[in-house]
Design an enzyme around this catalytic site. Structure first.
Site: not given
Ligand code: PGA
Length: 241
Positions: A67, A137, A139, A144
């Site tokens: 992304d 959450n 994702h 999302e």
């Molecule tokens: P993070 O993000 O490694 O910064 O916790 C992971 C994600 O949101 O996929």
């Protein structure tokens, strides 16, 4: 889907880096699906270390990032383009720049850019190993809760919880982009093998929900139960209850 608790974030980071390194060693034309985020920083440091110590030829490797934020220039300090160059591509500058695929967050037509990215994935893919983090959450990528399971690369409106979680990287919350281009859930599922990584207490709840086995769009990562080759690696803190 099996889950392995490797104890510490250091062990998880080293183990996953070694998996990627060994894949590139055995497959000099390999396709890697890469993720960003705080979880991955130490993993990339370990990978750079392995690549540097062994001077692996990575010029034939294609990488595909999950992304990119919409509206950030590639050279913005918080773009995922910058992240990837800071943690990996500039640290081990032997990759072929045109083989490093990241959605263009500055494209004037975001929908067209999403289509283009999916086409590149289909033409150059499939990805051999996709690395995934997970949001609090549930994702994966920026898919999302509520994202359809058949989604391909698309433009996403980020949820409040993701904006909040990512605001730590920006001067203030109002500077966090509201949209991103993300591989869809179906795009992710095309990978031959998937490694999901979760470390820290903030991921424990999402991991607990994931490991109940229920498959629901409320928890985007739960689609992975339908993939034949997924492994999950956690530290003590993210280990489900
Ligand atoms: P993070 O993000 O490694 O910064 O916790 C992971 C994600 O949101 O996929």
């Amino acid at each position: 889907m099996n889950i392995t608790n490797l104890g510490t974030k250091a062990h998880v980071s080293f183990f996953v880096a070694t998996e990627l390194y060994r894949h590139m060693l055995r497959h000099p034309q390999g396709r890697l699906g890469l993720a960003t985020g705080g979880t991955m920083v130490d993993m990339y440091a370990n990978l750079v270390d392995l690549l540097s110590k062994n001077q692996l030829d990575v010029s034939g490797i294609h990488t595909f990032n999950l992304d990119e934020y919409v509206g950030l220039s590639a050279d913005h300090p918080e773009s995922y383009y910058t992240y990837m160059h800071d943690v990996l591509f500039n640290q081990y500058p032997k990759f072929t720049e045109s083989f490093l695929h990241i959605p263009n967050g500055e494209a004037s037509d975001v929908a067209q850019e999403a289509k283009r990215y999916e086409r590149v994935l289909n033409e150059k893919g499939p990805v051999d190993i996709q690395i995934l983090g997970i949001g609090q959450n549930g994702h994966i990528g920026f898919n999302e809760p509520g994202t359809p399971f058949d989604s391909e690369t698309h433009c996403v409106n980020l949820t409040e919880s993701t904006i909040e979680a990512n605001s730590r990287y920006f001067d203030n919350k109002s500077n966090v982009p509201r949209q991103a281009i993300s591989m869809g859930l179906q795009s992710i599922m095309k990978a031959k093998r998937i490694i999901l990584v979760a470390v820290g207490t903030s991921k424990k709840e999402a991991m607990t929900r994931l490991m109940t086995g229920e498959i629901t769009t409320d928890l985007p990562a739960s689609i992975l139960h339908q993939h034949p080759n997924v492994e999950v690696f956690v530290d003590d803190e993210a280990m489900p209850y």
